[in-house]
Design a protein around this motif. Structure first.
Motif, PDB file in Angstrom:
ATOM      1  N   THR A  13      -6.333   1.117   7.748  1.00  0.00           N
ATOM      2  CA  THR A  13      -5.044   1.116   7.056  1.00  0.00           C
ATOM      3  C   THR A  13      -4.615   2.568   6.838  1.00  0.00           C
ATOM      4  OG1 THR A  13      -5.984   1.157   4.821  1.00  0.00           O
ATOM      5  CG2 THR A  13      -5.645  -1.009   5.840  1.00  0.00           C
ATOM      6  N   ARG A  41       3.178  -0.596   7.928  1.00  0.00           N
ATOM      7  CA  ARG A  41       4.546  -1.043   7.647  1.00  0.00           C
ATOM      8  C   ARG A  41       5.501  -0.639   8.767  1.00  0.00           C
ATOM      9  NH1 ARG A  41       2.754   0.874   2.550  1.00  0.00           N
ATOM     10  NH2 ARG A  41       2.572  -0.789   0.985  1.00  0.00           N
ATOM     11  N   HIS A  56       3.249  -5.109   9.147  1.00  0.00           N
ATOM     12  CA  HIS A  56       3.283  -6.016   7.996  1.00  0.00           C
ATOM     13  C   HIS A  56       3.880  -5.264   6.815  1.00  0.00           C
ATOM     14  CE1 HIS A  56       2.036  -9.596   5.795  1.00  0.00           C
ATOM     15  NE2 HIS A  56       1.578  -8.810   4.837  1.00  0.00           N
ATOM     16  N   PHE A  59       2.071  -5.384   1.585  1.00  0.00           N
ATOM     17  CA  PHE A  59       0.628  -5.183   1.497  1.00  0.00           C
ATOM     18  C   PHE A  59       0.022  -5.849   0.263  1.00  0.00           C
ATOM     19  CE2 PHE A  59       1.138  -2.693   5.077  1.00  0.00           C
ATOM     20  CZ  PHE A  59      -0.055  -2.108   5.497  1.00  0.00           C
ATOM     21  N   PHE A  62      -1.245 -10.721   2.065  1.00  0.00           N
ATOM     22  CA  PHE A  62      -1.761 -10.772   3.441  1.00  0.00           C
ATOM     23  C   PHE A  62      -1.930 -12.198   3.934  1.00  0.00           C
ATOM     24  CE2 PHE A  62      -4.029  -6.542   4.632  1.00  0.00           C
ATOM     25  CZ  PHE A  62      -2.839  -5.854   4.428  1.00  0.00           C
ATOM     26  N   LEU A  98      -3.167  -2.483  -5.201  1.00  0.00           N
ATOM     27  CA  LEU A  98      -3.014  -2.706  -3.759  1.00  0.00           C
ATOM     28  C   LEU A  98      -4.366  -2.629  -3.043  1.00  0.00           C
ATOM     29  CD1 LEU A  98      -0.245  -1.367  -1.461  1.00  0.00           C
ATOM     30  CD2 LEU A  98      -2.613  -0.995  -0.826  1.00  0.00           C
ATOM     31  N   ILE A 102      -6.261  -5.874  -1.010  1.00  0.00           N
ATOM     32  CA  ILE A 102      -6.659  -5.863   0.403  1.00  0.00           C
ATOM     33  C   ILE A 102      -8.163  -6.017   0.537  1.00  0.00           C
ATOM     34  CG2 ILE A 102      -6.710  -4.469   2.516  1.00  0.00           C
ATOM     35  CD1 ILE A 102      -4.040  -3.270   1.653  1.00  0.00           C
TER      36      ILE A 102
END
Length: 221
Positions: A13, A41, A56, A59, A62, A98, A102
């Motif tokens: 990421t 993104r 995507h 975030f 998902f 965030l 994830i």
């Protein structure tokens, strides 16, 4: 995707930022990395036979791509924002909330999670950003991954040809050899950071926080 000796499938990421791009470049050039998935993104601008990209935008959710995130042995988490000019609530949301979302989505006991934190991180320190990063490190270590490594680099020397390196590095890179000689714990290269992440995949069942000298040593393994 299966795994053979010295062959790993990874998720990255933050590949449109300086650190994520550098780690991606190092992984693309590594014979130990077989498949790479980047989640962004916006397009990262790299095309390579072993690279797959998912665009995507949210975030914090998902669920729409969760079925595409299986079969990977590690996540190199290089996504983050600076605390400069950002209010505390936004920084907490974009750093702690965030990251944990994830990580919780990916967590399984066959995966290594490498988190790029930062030099000076201290959950019980005086600075708010250091406290948030420290809490993130601690809570990541509690998730059911096979391994968790928290990386705390300071000054990072970019790789040649990086598109997303901060412009000011062009003017201060001359400081790197001086800083490295005086205070090696605060200076590493992007190649060392990326290679250290790759080398975590040859370890098993570890939870470690890596300062600058630890990153350099792990890169040499």
């Amino acid at each position: 995707m299966g795994k053979t000796r010295n062959q790993h499938n990874i998720i990255i990421t933050g590949a449109t930022g300086m650190v994520g791009e550098g780690v991606l470049m190092q992984c693309l050039n590594s014979s130990e990395i077989d498949h790479i998935l980047v989640i962004n993104r916006k397009p990262c601008g790299y095309i390579h036979p072993k690279l797959k990209e998912i665009i995507h935008t949210d975030f914090f959710d998902f669920s729409g791509i969760e079925n595409l995130l299986t079969g990977y042995h590690a996540c190199f988490f290089c996504l983050g924002i600076s605390s400069i000019g950002v209010d505390q609530d936004t920084y907490y949301k974009m750093t702690y909330t965030l990251t944990m979302h994830i990580a919780q989505t990916l967590s399984n006991n066959n995966m290594t999670f490498c988190y790029v934190s930062g030099g000076g991180t201290n959950e019980h320190g005086r600075l708010k950003w250091a406290q948030v990063k420290g809490k993130t490190e601690r809570d990541l270590a509690e998730l059911p991954f096979e391994q968790v490594f928290n990386f705390r680099p300071g000054f990072i020397k970019p790789l040649p040809g990086q598109k997303y390196a901060h412009q000011f590095y062009k003017y201060i890179n001359w400081l790197f050899p001086i800083g490295r000689a005086i205070y090696p714990n605060g200076f590493c290269t992007m190649a060392e950071l990326g290679q250290a992440m790759i080398n975590t995949l040859n370890h098993h069942d570890e939870r470690r926080t890596l300062e600058g000298k630890d990153i350099i040593a792990l890169a040499k393994e």
